[in-house]
Design an enzyme around this catalytic site. Structure first.
Site, short mmCIF file in Angstrom:
data_model
loop_
_atom_site.label_atom_id
_atom_site.label_comp_id
_atom_site.label_asym_id
_atom_site.label_seq_id
_atom_site.Cartn_x
_atom_site.Cartn_y
_atom_site.Cartn_z
N ASN A 121 -26.60 13.91 -15.68
CA ASN A 121 -25.58 12.85 -15.66
C ASN A 121 -25.82 12.00 -14.41
O ASN A 121 -25.52 12.41 -13.31
CB ASN A 121 -24.19 13.50 -15.63
CG ASN A 121 -23.09 12.49 -15.44
OD1 ASN A 121 -23.29 11.29 -15.62
ND2 ASN A 121 -21.90 12.97 -15.08
N TRP A 122 -26.37 10.80 -14.64
CA TRP A 122 -26.73 9.95 -13.51
C TRP A 122 -25.52 9.25 -12.90
O TRP A 122 -25.65 8.57 -11.87
CB TRP A 122 -27.76 8.90 -13.94
CG TRP A 122 -29.10 9.45 -14.35
CD1 TRP A 122 -29.48 10.77 -14.41
CD2 TRP A 122 -30.24 8.69 -14.76
NE1 TRP A 122 -30.78 10.86 -14.83
CE2 TRP A 122 -31.28 9.61 -15.05
CE3 TRP A 122 -30.50 7.33 -14.92
CZ2 TRP A 122 -32.54 9.20 -15.49
CZ3 TRP A 122 -31.75 6.92 -15.35
CH2 TRP A 122 -32.77 7.85 -15.64
N LYS A 123 -24.38 9.36 -13.57
CA LYS A 123 -23.14 8.68 -13.09
C LYS A 123 -23.44 7.20 -12.84
O LYS A 123 -24.21 6.60 -13.58
CB LYS A 123 -22.60 9.38 -11.85
CG LYS A 123 -22.49 10.89 -12.05
CD LYS A 123 -21.65 11.54 -11.00
CE LYS A 123 -21.75 13.05 -11.14
NZ LYS A 123 -20.68 13.75 -10.50
N GLU A 168 -14.38 13.32 -14.04
CA GLU A 168 -14.15 12.05 -13.33
C GLU A 168 -13.40 11.08 -14.24
O GLU A 168 -12.57 10.30 -13.77
CB GLU A 168 -15.49 11.47 -12.84
CG GLU A 168 -16.00 12.24 -11.64
CD GLU A 168 -17.51 12.23 -11.45
OE1 GLU A 168 -18.21 11.41 -12.09
OE2 GLU A 168 -17.99 13.06 -10.66
N GLU A 218 -17.25 22.80 -16.42
CA GLU A 218 -17.49 22.23 -15.10
C GLU A 218 -16.24 22.38 -14.25
O GLU A 218 -15.32 21.53 -14.33
CB GLU A 218 -17.82 20.74 -15.22
CG GLU A 218 -19.05 20.44 -16.04
CD GLU A 218 -19.67 19.09 -15.66
OE1 GLU A 218 -20.82 19.11 -15.26
OE2 GLU A 218 -18.98 18.08 -15.73
N GLY A 277 -20.00 17.90 -7.38
CA GLY A 277 -20.36 17.04 -6.26
C GLY A 277 -19.93 17.57 -4.91
O GLY A 277 -19.96 16.85 -3.91
N SER A 293 -22.53 21.24 -9.08
CA SER A 293 -23.46 21.50 -7.98
C SER A 293 -24.61 22.43 -8.36
O SER A 293 -25.02 23.27 -7.56
CB SER A 293 -22.70 22.03 -6.76
OG SER A 293 -21.80 21.04 -6.28
N GLY A 332 -25.38 16.77 -12.15
CA GLY A 332 -25.09 15.44 -11.63
C GLY A 332 -26.08 15.07 -10.54
O GLY A 332 -27.20 14.63 -10.80
N GLY A 333 -25.68 15.28 -9.27
CA GLY A 333 -26.48 14.85 -8.13
C GLY A 333 -27.95 15.22 -8.20
O GLY A 333 -28.83 14.38 -7.96
C1 PEP Z 1 -21.48 16.31 -13.13
O1 PEP Z 1 -21.33 15.16 -12.78
O2 PEP Z 1 -21.30 16.61 -14.30
C2 PEP Z 1 -21.87 17.31 -12.13
C3 PEP Z 1 -21.91 18.55 -12.49
O3 PEP Z 1 -22.17 16.83 -10.87
P1 PEP Z 1 -22.86 17.68 -9.67
O4 PEP Z 1 -24.03 18.41 -10.27
O5 PEP Z 1 -23.28 16.63 -8.68
O6 PEP Z 1 -21.83 18.61 -9.15
#
Ligand code: PEP
Length: 255
Positions: A12-14, A100, A169, A175, A214, A235-236
């Site tokens: 997920n590049w957000k 989010e 999640e 994040g 994360s 995500g990140g």
């Molecule tokens: C996400 O945005 O779905 C996510 C899990 O982010 P991160 O890996 O940065 O916690």
């Protein structure tokens, strides 16, 4: 693990990499995904990069996801994007109900169910996100909260033979650098599997339950080794092809 639940690693590049940088990242994902025939790799760029990334990954093992959709086909919904538009861009997946969106944009369980249904009506496989806040976890409410979120769309995913994905999640892990340990994650994943099983045995067999929050190259293997963790929503770490590729490699199963 059921052999029909191939590992799925979704990035997920957000709101990052909307232009040329998105194409370059997609090229790097194609390069590592070619060496991972046993793992499904999905990337979810921002809307502005979807068409260019679709061209980049065309003919490769990488699949395209959108990060959201609006549950109507067309109409006066300024700023929104519909299922048919995403399909036209080459998406085969869509993330629905990300925390989010629930927290910042006030999306309710009912709206998430509506979006899940719209995705399935348009040949988009939803990755439906659920998870508790830190306050809810500390109050011992994790399973109650997650079950309530799942109950809202359970009928929708049970009426289709398509194999959707659910991403657990925990909001406190997104994040933040904090991750649920494998034991914490497996407890929730096993509970989700049991609720699906209660609804329909085949639904439990075909649904992939991803962990998100994360996930990094150094914690992925332990999480992905859990019997009910079928992949990850990242995500990140998905913004760096080296890290994302390492997570995808950690998802390989012995052949
Ligand atoms: C996400 O945005 O779905 C996510 C899990 O982010 P991160 O890996 O940065 O916690």
């Amino acid at each position: 693990m059921n052999p029909s639940r191939r590992p799925l690693i979704a990035g997920n590049w957000k709101m990052f990499n909307g232009g040329r940088a998105g194409v370059e990242l997609a090229e790097a994902c194609v390069a590592f995904a070619r060496d991972l025939p046993g793992v499904d790799v999905v990337i979810a760029p921002p809307y502005t990069a979807l068409a260019a990334v679709a061209d980049t990954i065309d003919g490769s093992p990488v699949a395209l996801a959108a990060q959201n959709l609006y549950p109507k086909d067309q109409g006066p919904f300024t700023g929104e994007i519909s299922g048919p538009m995403l399909e036209e861009c080459g998406c085969t997946w869509v993330i629905v109900g990300h925390s989010e969106r629930r927290q910042i944009f006030g999306e309710t369980d009912a709206f998430v169910a509506e979006k899940t249904s719209a995705a399935l009506a348009h040949d988009l496989l939803p990755i439906v996100c659920v998870g508790e806040t830190l306050q809810q976890r500390e109050a011992g409410e994790t399973l109650r909260v997650v079950k309530q979120q799942i109950d809202a769309f359970l009928d929708v995913i049970a009426r289709t033979p398509k194999a959707v994905a659910i991403a657990y999640e925990p909001v406190w892990a997104i994040g933040t650098g904090k991750t649920a340990g494998p034991t914490e994650a497996e407890e929730v994943h096993a509970a989700i599997r049991s609720w699906l099983e209660k609804k329909d045995a085949d639904l439990a067999k075909r649904t992939r339950i991803l962990y998100g929050g994360s996930v990094k190259a150094d914690n992925a293997a332990a999480l992905l080794a859990c019997p009910n963790v079928d992949g990850a929503l990242v995500g990140g770490a998905s913004l760096d092809a080296g890290s994302f590729g390492a997570i995808a490699r950690a998802a390989r199963r012995p052949s």
